[in-house]
Enzyme design. Structure first.
Site, PDB file in Angstrom:
ATOM      1  CB  SER A  78      -0.875   0.057   1.356  1.00 10.67           C
ATOM      2  OG  SER A  78      -1.555   1.253   1.375  1.00 10.67           O
ATOM      3  CE1 TYR A 118      -3.989  -2.721   5.692  1.00 10.94           C
ATOM      4  CE2 TYR A 118      -3.286  -0.475   5.595  1.00 10.94           C
ATOM      5  CZ  TYR A 118      -3.625  -1.558   4.980  1.00 10.94           C
ATOM      6  OH  TYR A 118      -3.700  -1.469   3.402  1.00 10.94           O
ATOM      7  CE  LYS A 152      -1.426  -4.682   3.316  1.00 16.30           C
ATOM      8  NZ  LYS A 152      -1.421  -5.934   2.781  1.00 16.30           N
TER       9      LYS A 152
HETATM   10  C1  UD1 Z   1      -7.336   4.569   3.903  1.00 16.08           C
HETATM   11  C2  UD1 Z   1      -6.113   3.984   4.904  1.00 16.08           C
HETATM   12  C3  UD1 Z   1      -5.173   3.430   4.460  1.00 16.08           C
HETATM   13  C4  UD1 Z   1      -5.492   2.237   3.543  1.00 16.08           C
HETATM   14  C5  UD1 Z   1      -6.505   2.396   2.324  1.00 16.08           C
HETATM   15  C6  UD1 Z   1      -7.007   1.113   2.244  1.00 16.08           C
HETATM   16  C7  UD1 Z   1      -6.516   5.753   6.638  1.00 16.08           C
HETATM   17  C8  UD1 Z   1      -6.290   6.789   7.484  1.00 16.08           C
HETATM   18  N1  UD1 Z   1      -6.039   5.285   5.720  1.00 16.08           N
HETATM   19  O1  UD1 Z   1      -6.631   5.103   2.913  1.00 16.08           O
HETATM   20  O2  UD1 Z   1      -4.152   3.159   5.192  1.00 16.08           O
HETATM   21  O3  UD1 Z   1      -4.445   1.678   2.900  1.00 16.08           O
HETATM   22  O4  UD1 Z   1      -7.743   3.161   3.184  1.00 16.08           O
HETATM   23  O5  UD1 Z   1      -8.183   1.255   1.206  1.00 16.08           O
HETATM   24  O6  UD1 Z   1      -7.847   4.682   7.111  1.00 16.08           O
HETATM   25  N2  UD1 Z   1     -12.943  10.556   3.581  1.00 16.08           N
HETATM   26  C9  UD1 Z   1     -14.169  11.689   4.028  1.00 16.08           C
HETATM   27  N3  UD1 Z   1     -15.301  10.825   4.557  1.00 16.08           N
HETATM   28  C10 UD1 Z   1     -15.321   9.554   4.560  1.00 16.08           C
HETATM   29  C11 UD1 Z   1     -14.147   8.814   4.051  1.00 16.08           C
HETATM   30  C12 UD1 Z   1     -13.141   9.168   3.762  1.00 16.08           C
HETATM   31  O7  UD1 Z   1     -13.915  12.736   3.604  1.00 16.08           O
HETATM   32  O8  UD1 Z   1     -16.445   9.195   5.014  1.00 16.08           O
HETATM   33  C13 UD1 Z   1     -11.790  11.208   3.193  1.00 16.08           C
HETATM   34  C14 UD1 Z   1     -10.565  10.868   3.830  1.00 16.08           C
HETATM   35  O9  UD1 Z   1     -10.251  11.957   4.711  1.00 16.08           O
HETATM   36  C15 UD1 Z   1      -9.356  10.894   2.868  1.00 16.08           C
HETATM   37  C16 UD1 Z   1     -10.024  10.450   1.444  1.00 16.08           C
HETATM   38  O10 UD1 Z   1     -11.606  10.637   1.599  1.00 16.08           O
HETATM   39  O11 UD1 Z   1      -8.972  12.237   2.693  1.00 16.08           O
HETATM   40  C17 UD1 Z   1      -9.956   8.930   1.222  1.00 16.08           C
HETATM   41  O12 UD1 Z   1     -10.306   8.364   2.121  1.00 16.08           O
HETATM   42  P1  UD1 Z   1     -10.132   6.536   2.213  1.00 16.08           P
HETATM   43  O13 UD1 Z   1     -11.239   5.821   1.361  1.00 16.08           O
HETATM   44  O14 UD1 Z   1     -10.330   6.216   3.606  1.00 16.08           O
HETATM   45  O15 UD1 Z   1      -8.780   6.296   1.934  1.00 16.08           O
HETATM   46  P2  UD1 Z   1      -7.507   6.667   2.713  1.00 16.08           P
HETATM   47  O16 UD1 Z   1      -7.674   7.590   3.911  1.00 16.08           O
HETATM   48  O17 UD1 Z   1      -6.502   7.208   1.656  1.00 16.08           O
END
Ligand code: UD1
Length: 338
Positions: free
Chosen positions: A125, A150, A154
């Site tokens: 990842s 987690y 990785k």
């Molecule tokens: C997340 C994990 C990462 C993992 C990946 C696997 C965290 C902090 N990171 O990545 O370690 O490898 O998933 O899929 O959990 N967001 C919102 N509202 C929401 C959900 C997300 O605003 O309800 C935003 C988040 O703040 C982020 C972006 O959307 O900026 C993407 O979020 P997400 O899909 O959870 O991915 P990552 O955080 O990049």
């Protein structure tokens, strides 16, 4: 040629099984169905016209892993997806994550090193880079201290494979560092099936749009980005699945430059949370209910891949647009709830 796909009923695993079968590989899936369903087999079969071999067991059972390799001595490549992946849960249950993600990897490698020749693809990842100092992120960017158990699994997984490859030249391995996989197969026969409340952005968006969730919370609009929301590199899961097939072919055809290699798998383009919402609104032709809330703990500001190495050495490039990826996610959500 027979390929083992662990976690082959999961989100990325099932899409990869489809692409492997489309390329003529014979696939054996091991899955314990802890975060997946046997119905996924039907979806794979309806897309490809071929039912993969399926063995349901838990890779933590070392004896079962040994027996499996005795039964399937003709396996020539392994793509190892099976792992736990919820960041928050890993903080609550670190030992479960170390057992699920590390001990299973060790048991698989112990079996592979007995073989004359083996090719191994590992699901890593972009989380290993943490908040990178430079964007886009190349594979030479330093690995930063993990924010969660987690993320640590990785990093440790990569190190375990690298150390094993050093002393076992008959083992060839590639770690693929995924950016943010989204979307579903264009047929909507397979897709992402989060259990409970989705933690990732796109499934939360589609579940809000379909009426399962009331409102999307956007985590922070005070990041130093163009619109203040965090930026990620969202890649269509079918493009990601295809990257596994070309990585495997590279190893099977001995085109690798060393017996342990690492590749970023992303699109090379960063999108903000608001850009994702607007693209989703366009392809679904509806307004999404969302509100801005505070930042989520542990989130980074921005991550997107430099994909030069994968483009040049794997001869692979992500093809789908963001709109296509989001439209496929929406089609899947509608099919699942219908
Ligand atoms: C997340 C994990 C990462 C993992 C990946 C696997 C965290 C902090 N990171 O990545 O370690 O490898 O998933 O899929 O959990 N967001 C919102 N509202 C929401 C959900 C997300 O605003 O309800 C935003 C988040 O703040 C982020 C972006 O959307 O900026 C993407 O979020 P997400 O899909 O959870 O991915 P990552 O955080 O990049």
């Amino acid at each position: 040629m027979k390929i083992l796909v662990t976690g082959g009923l999961g989100f990325i695993g099932s899409h990869t099984v489809v692409e492997l079968q489309n390329e003529g590989f014979e696939v054996v899936i091991i899955d314990n169905c802890s975060n997946s369903s046997k119905d996924v087999l039907k979806g794979i079969t309806s897309i490809t016209g071929k039912q993969p071999i399926f063995e349901e067991f838990d890779l933590r059972e070392k004896g079962e892993v040994q027996e499996f390799f005795k039964r399937h001595q003709d396996i020539e490549g392994i793509i190892h997806f099976a792992a736990s992946k919820a960041v928050g849960e890993s903080v609550e249950k670190p030992l479960l994550y170390y057992e699920n993600n590390i001990s299973t990897l060790v048991y698989l490698l112990q079996e592979l090193q007995k073989k004359k020749d083996s090719s191994f693809i590992f699901s890593s990842s972009c989380t290993v880079y943490g908040q990178a100092d430079e964007l886009p992120i190349t594979e030479t960017a330093p690995v930063k201290a993990a924010e969660s158990p987690y993320g640590n699994t990785k990093q440790m997984g990569e190190e375990i494979i690298r150390d094993t490859c050093k002393v076992k030249p008959n083992l060839k391995a590639i770690a693929l560092r995924y950016f943010n996989p989204i979307g579903a197969h264009p047929t909507a026969e397979i897709g992402e099936l989060p259990i409970g409340v989705p933690q990732n952005l796109v499934p939360f968006i589609t579940q809000t749009a379909i009426g399962l969730r009331e409102q999307l919370s956007v985590f922070g609009d005070d990041y130093p980005t163009n619109d203040g929301t965090a930026v990620r590199d969202y890649i269509h899961v079918v493009d990601l699945a295809k990257a596994h097939v070309v990585a495997l072919q590279r190893l099977l055809e001995n085109k690798n430059k060393s017996n342990y290699e690492v590749f970023n798998v992303g699109t090379g383009t960063g999108s903000s949370v608001l850009e994702i919402i607007h693209s989703f609104e366009k392809v679904s032709n509806q307004r999404l209910n969302y509100k801005i809330v505070g930042r989520r703990e542990g989130d980074i500001t921005a991550a997107y891949a430099d994909t030069t190495k994968a483009n040049q050495e794997l001869g692979w490039k992500a093809k789908s647009s963001l709109d296509e990826a989001l439209a496929s996610a929406w089609k899947w959500e509608q099919k699942v709830r219908s």
